[in-house]
Structures are given as structure tokens and as C-alpha cells.
Scaffold this motif. Structure first.
Motif, short mmCIF file in Angstrom:
data_model
loop_
_atom_site.label_atom_id
_atom_site.label_comp_id
_atom_site.label_asym_id
_atom_site.label_seq_id
_atom_site.Cartn_x
_atom_site.Cartn_y
_atom_site.Cartn_z
N PRO A 264 1.60 4.64 -3.14
CA PRO A 264 0.83 3.82 -4.62
C PRO A 264 0.33 4.82 -6.28
O PRO A 264 0.22 4.66 -6.84
N ARG B 99 -0.57 3.65 -9.14
CA ARG B 99 0.29 1.95 -9.71
C ARG B 99 -0.86 0.98 -9.45
O ARG B 99 -1.10 1.20 -8.13
N THR B 100 -0.54 0.02 -10.07
CA THR B 100 -1.18 -1.42 -9.57
C THR B 100 -0.25 -2.22 -9.74
O THR B 100 0.69 -2.37 -9.94
N TRP B 101 -0.10 -3.12 -7.94
CA TRP B 101 1.17 -3.57 -7.92
C TRP B 101 1.08 -5.14 -8.44
O TRP B 101 -0.84 -5.71 -8.15
N GLN B 102 1.50 -6.23 -8.52
CA GLN B 102 1.30 -7.33 -9.08
C GLN B 102 1.91 -8.65 -8.39
O GLN B 102 3.12 -8.66 -8.29
N GLN C 205 1.30 -0.89 0.29
CA GLN C 205 -0.39 0.33 0.20
C GLN C 205 1.11 0.79 -0.55
O GLN C 205 0.13 2.30 -0.21
N SER D 243 5.13 -3.58 -10.22
CA SER D 243 4.46 -2.16 -10.77
C SER D 243 5.18 -2.18 -11.98
O SER D 243 6.11 -1.87 -11.81
#
Length: 83
Positions: free
Chosen positions: A6, A24-27, A3, A42
């Protein structure tokens, strides 16, 4: 999923206060088992960001796609050499 950190500032942004930021989208890595210590990635147009979920400092490693590709290639070679 991490978190921290971001938002990413647009690379077209100048030095003023009026700027576009994107989330940002984290995978999570597909090689991560259940638990706290997982690598997350990301991606942006010219950067790749990596973090490890159990890192108490919330450090983020930023690299280029080309350098990341070289790292992945080297890791795969090392793994196949052990087999």
C-alpha cells in the motif's frame, strides 16, 4: 481492493532512512463484474501500477503512462476488430 503493497516511496528520496512514503489508492476496473478476479489500478506521477485481485502472488506490474496508453489503445483496436 488489494491491501498488499500500500505504500510508495517518494521518487525524491535518497538512500537514507528518512523518507516520505505515500499511500496508494487502488481503483477497481469498471469492466469488472462481481467476484474475486478483478484488475485494479493505482497511479502515481510517473507510474501506473496494475494488479489482479485473484493473483495469489500479489504481483504488481509497473509501467509508464505512455506504455499503458499504448496497451489500452491496442486492446480497444483488437476488440473493435472482432465486432
Amino acid at each position: 481492493m488489494p491491501q498488499h503493497f500500500p505504500w510508495q516511496r517518494s521518487s525524491f528520496c535518497g538512500s537514507g532512512d528518512s523518507c516520505v512514503h505515500i499511500a496508494r489508492t487502488w481503483q477497481k476496473s469498471s469492466h469488472c463484474s462481481e467476484g474475486e478476479a478483478c484488475v485494479h489500478i493505482s497511479t502515481g506521477p510517473a507510474t501506473i501500477h496494475l494488479t489482479e485481485s485473484a493473483d495469489p502472488t500479489h504481483s504488481i506490474l509497473t509501467t509508464t503512462p505512455s506504455t499503458f496508453r499504448t496497451l489500452i489503445h491496442a486492446l480497444k483496436e483488437e476488440t473493435s476488430a472482432r465486432v
